[in-house]
Design a protein around this motif. Structure first.
Motif, PDB file in Angstrom:
ATOM      1  N   ALA A  49      92.826 108.011  20.296  1.00  0.00           N
ATOM      2  CA  ALA A  49      91.970 106.917  19.839  1.00  0.00           C
ATOM      3  C   ALA A  49      92.315 106.502  18.421  1.00  0.00           C
ATOM      4  O   ALA A  49      92.800 107.302  17.623  1.00  0.00           O
ATOM      5  CB  ALA A  49      90.505 107.344  19.901  1.00  0.00           C
ATOM      6  N   ASN A  88      91.640 103.882  24.971  1.00  0.00           N
ATOM      7  CA  ASN A  88      91.994 105.289  24.822  1.00  0.00           C
ATOM      8  C   ASN A  88      93.311 105.603  25.511  1.00  0.00           C
ATOM      9  O   ASN A  88      93.601 105.070  26.592  1.00  0.00           O
ATOM     10  CB  ASN A  88      90.893 106.175  25.406  1.00  0.00           C
ATOM     11  CG  ASN A  88      89.515 105.880  24.847  1.00  0.00           C
ATOM     12  OD1 ASN A  88      88.528 105.900  25.562  1.00  0.00           O
ATOM     13  ND2 ASN A  88      89.441 105.556  23.559  1.00  0.00           N
ATOM     14  N   ALA A 143      95.950 105.397  17.854  1.00  0.00           N
ATOM     15  CA  ALA A 143      96.054 105.880  19.231  1.00  0.00           C
ATOM     16  C   ALA A 143      97.474 105.739  19.767  1.00  0.00           C
ATOM     17  O   ALA A 143      98.098 104.684  19.624  1.00  0.00           O
ATOM     18  CB  ALA A 143      95.089 105.120  20.134  1.00  0.00           C
TER      19      ALA A 143
END
Length: 226
Positions: A69, A107, A210
């Motif tokens: 993330a 994510n 991320a």
């Protein structure tokens, strides 16, 4: 990359209905009172920005654990992984990453591996920056089984504003390091539980990207004790 591409990032499809709602409300605000309409324009742009989904270039060396993330490292501590994954009561090193409403919320998988288990658990919606969010909040936990036989856990945790955890993967699916596996709406948190004996390479307060920032190196030789 063009100048436009530097500022205008692609939007994830999950954001399309939200941006459409903001745009319709903004049109109505313009009809009511023009200054309110311009406030609506700003909020619509923010909504688009929230659901941005930029391309990332993951490091290719084997053994690296990547941040799942964007955000800031909130906690580094030993903790027992989610009970619903059935991994026992032994504490593992947990890296908690807090995502504000201004971070990209797509994510990405920390490592390459197979999704050995997915466990969703409903819960509360405490501020994701609180320690108890890991145990009390709504969460979606993934166990990623790696080629070397070890497992890594990544947990999506809803926050104070977040009310929806979205998963793009399933049990048995093969994920590559840096590959998209989910999204959370809106501010929230990601926890990564490293395999036993592994140490983090990041510090509290460090900014994460991320799919690019390295959290740990599983291929590094073990450090001598003492």
């Amino acid at each position: 990359m063009t100048m436009l591409g530097t500022f205008l990032k692609p939007m994830h499809r999950e954001g399309v209905p939200f941006v459409a709602i903001f745009a319709v409300v903004t049109l109505g605000l313009f009809l009511l009172y023009t200054p309110l309409g311009w406030i609506g324009v700003g909020l619509t742009i923010w909504c688009y920005y929230f659901f941005r989904d930029p391309e990332r270039v993951p490091p290719t060396r084997a053994g690296l654990v990547l941040s799942p993330a964007d955000g800031v490292v909130l906690l580094l501590e030993p903790a027992v992984p989610p009970a619903e994954l059935g991994l026992g009561d032994a504490p593992l090193t947990r890296i908690s990453i807090f995502m504000s409403v201004f971070n990209c919320h797509v994510n990405r998988s920390p490592v390459s591996g197979r999704v050995g288990a997915i466990a969703y658990r409903p819960g509360k919606f405490f501020n994701a920056s609180l320690d108890k969010a890991s145990t009390d909040n709504e969460r979606n936990s993934l166990r990623l089984d790696m080629a070397d036989g070890r497992s890594l856990v990544v947990v999506q945790i809803a926050g104070l504003v977040a009310r929806r955890i979205v998963s793009f993967t399933r049990e048995g699916a093969a994920l590559q390091a840096g590959e998209r596996f989910g999204l959370i709406r809106f501010g929230s948190r990601l926890d990564v539980y490293l395999p036993d004996g592994e140490a983090p390479l990041v510090e509290i307060g460090q900014t994460m990207v991320a799919g690019e920032t390295v959290l740990a190196d599983l291929a590094a030789p073990a450090q001598p004790e003492g």
